[in-house]
Every structure is written in C-alpha cells, then in structure tokens.
Write an enzyme that holds these catalytic residues in place. Sequence first.
Site, PDB file in Angstrom:
ATOM      1  N   GLU A 295       0.745  -1.392   0.069  1.00  0.00           N
ATOM      2  CA  GLU A 295       0.048   0.041  -0.045  1.00  0.00           C
ATOM      3  C   GLU A 295       0.657   1.393   0.092  1.00  0.00           C
ATOM      4  O   GLU A 295       0.862   1.951   0.977  1.00  0.00           O
ATOM      5  CB  GLU A 295      -0.831  -0.032   1.266  1.00  0.00           C
ATOM      6  CG  GLU A 295      -2.109  -1.063   1.139  1.00  0.00           C
ATOM      7  CD  GLU A 295      -2.380  -1.234   2.668  1.00  0.00           C
ATOM      8  OE1 GLU A 295      -1.907  -0.613   3.721  1.00  0.00           O
ATOM      9  OE2 GLU A 295      -3.227  -2.015   3.152  1.00  0.00           O
ATOM     10  N   GLY A 297       1.661   4.908  -0.408  1.00  0.00           N
ATOM     11  CA  GLY A 297       0.743   6.599  -0.825  1.00  0.00           C
ATOM     12  C   GLY A 297       1.691   7.407  -1.086  1.00  0.00           C
ATOM     13  O   GLY A 297       1.882   7.812  -2.268  1.00  0.00           O
ATOM     14  N   ARG A 298       2.619   7.737  -0.010  1.00  0.00           N
ATOM     15  CA  ARG A 298       3.708   8.795  -0.303  1.00  0.00           C
ATOM     16  C   ARG A 298       4.425   8.709  -1.822  1.00  0.00           C
ATOM     17  O   ARG A 298       4.578   9.499  -2.473  1.00  0.00           O
ATOM     18  CB  ARG A 298       4.490   8.780   0.916  1.00  0.00           C
ATOM     19  CG  ARG A 298       5.483  10.079   0.942  1.00  0.00           C
ATOM     20  CD  ARG A 298       6.495   9.742   1.919  1.00  0.00           C
ATOM     21  NE  ARG A 298       5.815   9.393   3.214  1.00  0.00           N
ATOM     22  CZ  ARG A 298       5.425  10.179   4.324  1.00  0.00           C
ATOM     23  NH1 ARG A 298       5.398  11.680   4.077  1.00  0.00           N
ATOM     24  NH2 ARG A 298       4.740   9.778   5.364  1.00  0.00           N
ATOM     25  N   TYR A 339       5.205  17.679  12.007  1.00  0.00           N
ATOM     26  CA  TYR A 339       6.104  16.701  11.995  1.00  0.00           C
ATOM     27  C   TYR A 339       7.695  17.320  11.911  1.00  0.00           C
ATOM     28  O   TYR A 339       8.552  16.613  11.637  1.00  0.00           O
ATOM     29  CB  TYR A 339       6.233  15.738  10.892  1.00  0.00           C
ATOM     30  CG  TYR A 339       4.760  15.208  10.819  1.00  0.00           C
ATOM     31  CD1 TYR A 339       3.952  14.437  11.544  1.00  0.00           C
ATOM     32  CD2 TYR A 339       3.986  15.430   9.425  1.00  0.00           C
ATOM     33  CE1 TYR A 339       2.765  13.948  11.378  1.00  0.00           C
ATOM     34  CE2 TYR A 339       2.928  14.872   9.223  1.00  0.00           C
ATOM     35  CZ  TYR A 339       2.114  14.494  10.181  1.00  0.00           C
ATOM     36  OH  TYR A 339       1.125  13.696   9.688  1.00  0.00           O
ATOM     37  N   CYS A 366      -1.490  33.131  10.720  1.00  0.00           N
ATOM     38  CA  CYS A 366      -1.086  33.764  11.661  1.00  0.00           C
ATOM     39  C   CYS A 366      -0.766  33.112  12.932  1.00  0.00           C
ATOM     40  O   CYS A 366      -1.381  32.823  13.827  1.00  0.00           O
ATOM     41  CB  CYS A 366      -2.393  34.756  12.361  1.00  0.00           C
ATOM     42  SG  CYS A 366      -2.955  35.997  11.160  1.00  0.00           S
TER      43      CYS A 366
END
Length: 438
Positions: A295, A297-298, A339, A366
Amino acid sequence: MESKLLNILPMNSEINSDGHLIVGGCDLVELSEKHGTPLYVYDESTIRSMAELFTKEFTERYSNSRILYASKAYMNPSIAKLSIEHGLGIDIVSGGELAVAASVDFPADDIFFHGNNKSHSEVYEAIDYGVGQFVADSFYEIDMINELASNSNKVQKIMLRLSPGIDGHTHKKTTTGILDTKFGFSIETGDARKAIEYVLTCENLDLTGIHFHLGSPIFEMEPYDLAIRGVIEFLNPLIKNGFNMRDFSPGGGFAVGYTYEKSPPEIGEYAETIVKALTESCEEFDIPSPRLLVEPGRSIVARAGIAIYKVGAIKEIPGLRKYISVDGGMGDNIRPALYDSQYEVIVANKLNEKHTEEVRVVGKYCETGDILASSADLPVCDSGDLIVLPASGAYGMSMSSNYNLNPRPAVVMVSDGKSKVIRRRETYTDLMRCDEFE
Ligand code: LLP
C-alpha cells in the site's frame, strides 16, 4: 541541472535558458501566471512511472502481488482514474475517499477500506457499494461489519489489522506498529489471536487475510523484515488450525526524497526485503503463499507534486535572520509544523543564479509556527519571485485546511507540455458554502 535537485523534482524536470523550472514540459512561471499562486502542480508521468515501478518491482519478485494506492496521500478523481489505468487497487479510510472513488466508478472489488473508527454510515455505504474488503481494526468494528453485512444478506470479505510491536523508527506522530498505538489488534496483548478466532465464527464475514502498517516514512529495511517474520510466526498455529490466509499486507510507508541529505532506499530494495521475508517465513512454517498486498501512498505521489508560492513581504532582522513570506503555508502544507518535516526550497524563476543568502521561508498564516523551511540557501529573493517546494505531492493538499479562511490552492496536472486544472482554486463563496445565515 544538478542531480541532487533532479532526484527530488518530478521526473524529466528541466531548466530553460531563462533559468525557469520546467515540469512536464510546462514552464512554472507561465503556469503560475495562468493559474495563480499558491499552486500545486502534479506531473502525470511521474505518477504513472511510480505506479509502474511498484508493480514491476513487486510482481517480478512475487507474481501474486497487488499494489493498492493509499489514497490519503492525495485523492482526487483524476488521481483515482490514474490508479485504475495502472491496475492499482485503492486503500481508503473514509466515506469521503469512497465517494471520490465512486465518482470515477472505481472497481468495487479493488477497494480496501481501512481506518480505526469507521462509522456505521461509512460501513453501510461501503457495503452498499460492494467494496472488496474491509480492514477491521477493533472488535467493535468486526461486529458492526458482520451485522451490516448480515442485513444486506452478504458475506463480506475482511482482513484484520494487527499491531506487531515493531518500531519503524519514524516520527512519533506517524509510527503505528508499536504496542502503544490506537491502530490494530496487538499480538502482544493476545487481542490479535482472539480477533482472528472470533472473526472465523462470524457468519457474514470471510476472513481473507492479515494486514499491518508500521508507520511512515520508513527508511530502514529491518522493521519490514522483522515484522513480516514475526507476524507469520504468530499466524502459523492459527493457519494450521484452519485459518485460510489468502491475503497478506505489510502496509505502505516507503520513504521518498525530500532533502538532498537523505535519499530514500530504492523501491526494489523494499520489494526484495518484503518478498524475501514473506517467502522464507512461509517456507519455514510450510504455509501456502498468500497474495501480497502493498500500500504505497507517499511514494506514488510525493515526487510528482510540487508547491509553488509567490514571495510577498521580506523582513530582515539585522544579525539574526531574513524572513521570506510566501502566499501559502501551513494551510496547504501542515507537515513542517506538525512533524518538523524538512523540504528543499528553490526559486523557480532564478535557477541560474547563485545561492548567496540563508533565509527562513514562512507562510501567511497567523501562527509563529507557520514555517515552510526554517533555513534555506537561496539566491537573493525579491517580492514576486516564485518559491517552489519539491516533493510536496503527498499529504500537503490532502491535509490542507481553510485556516484563517484562506481558500485552498488550485491543483494542476501537467503532461507533455499541456496543463489541466484537476482542482480549481477555492473561492470565498466556497468558504461560506456550509454556513447558515439569513
Ligand atoms: N497503509 C496504511 C494502513 C496507512 O495508514 C498508510 C498511511 C499507508 C498505507 C500509506 O503510507 P505511505 O506509503 O503514504 O507512507 N500525514 C503523514 C503520513 C501519515 C500516513 C498515514 N497512513 C505525513 O504527512 O507524513
């Protein structure tokens, strides 16, 4: 172009004679004039190449492999269509991701529904759509899926997510394979064994296999190796006792190149480790070889995507630092704030110029923590210059928000010198779409 830069930009990126960055045959300066900034640009051929590379590296080593795109990295109908075209299945974690998949008629059998707390209505919608498999994460969910499948007179295929007690050595907010995690049935506590035995007694469930995901990004091979061997050893007596394990998934989590310093392992190296550990442990315990589900993704979309921002205010604090403010930030990329993720920064219209300044690149939100790059070596920047963050294709747009009521950026797909908008820029009307007022 320097190879260290080429490695983190979309494949086939170039610099033209004016010092402009060209991606997918499109000049980023022209794209930002046409579509405005901040802008996310995805190179179609990089996504296609990564999908093909994963399929090749795994099926060459283990023919019964299937790649499922973890759509949380970035989901959009155009991306979902590319997954279909390349024969990838899809990992979804919400009714929203299911709805996007359904919008392009994603083959139901190829959809795997993950997540640690699927709602009743999400499970209902997914059963109704006919999703191939649920990856169940709790006893609560096993009962819910069993009941809803029974109401629909179906026998639903499911896998169970285990937590194998292995540390993937990644950020504490993205580690998922250890004991102290909300995800999965722990092997150590005995829940994993109980869950398997329990599902086998559920009339409307067909337990096809076992899944785990250690976290992401994982730069090391050892966690995959240890986890696969450990999980198969744990499963051995249950399989001998009648559990017919047809599917096995060690999840995703494959690293990508964000910075010049830290290069990711090759996909082939992950494939080699995973296939070897699975094959050897199945042989050791004389277990029939399951289908291997992977699997990513990234690693499918990160490199394909870049974020383009325009420089606005520039503030110099003598003897301390220079702040370069851009027109996006934590609303479209929360990763540095969440992170401490690192990105390289380049100036898309000044690629031929020498890097002479160390600056901090900040967003327009902000918040003091709205920093895209705390220290970047850049050519002297002026307001109006275009700042690019390479490798922004994963978990940027998908974790984006409307904080400070900023509309989300447009997303453009480029290919062979052509660009198409795959998500238009949000408008102020979009921001108020759900508000009720007289
Ligand atoms: N499978 C499961 C069950 C997952 O939970 C995930 C990611 C993946 C596959 C895909 O992992 P990948 O190949 O993309 O690393 N927002 C964080 C990442 C969170 C990942 C969540 N689960 C970030 O921006 O780094």
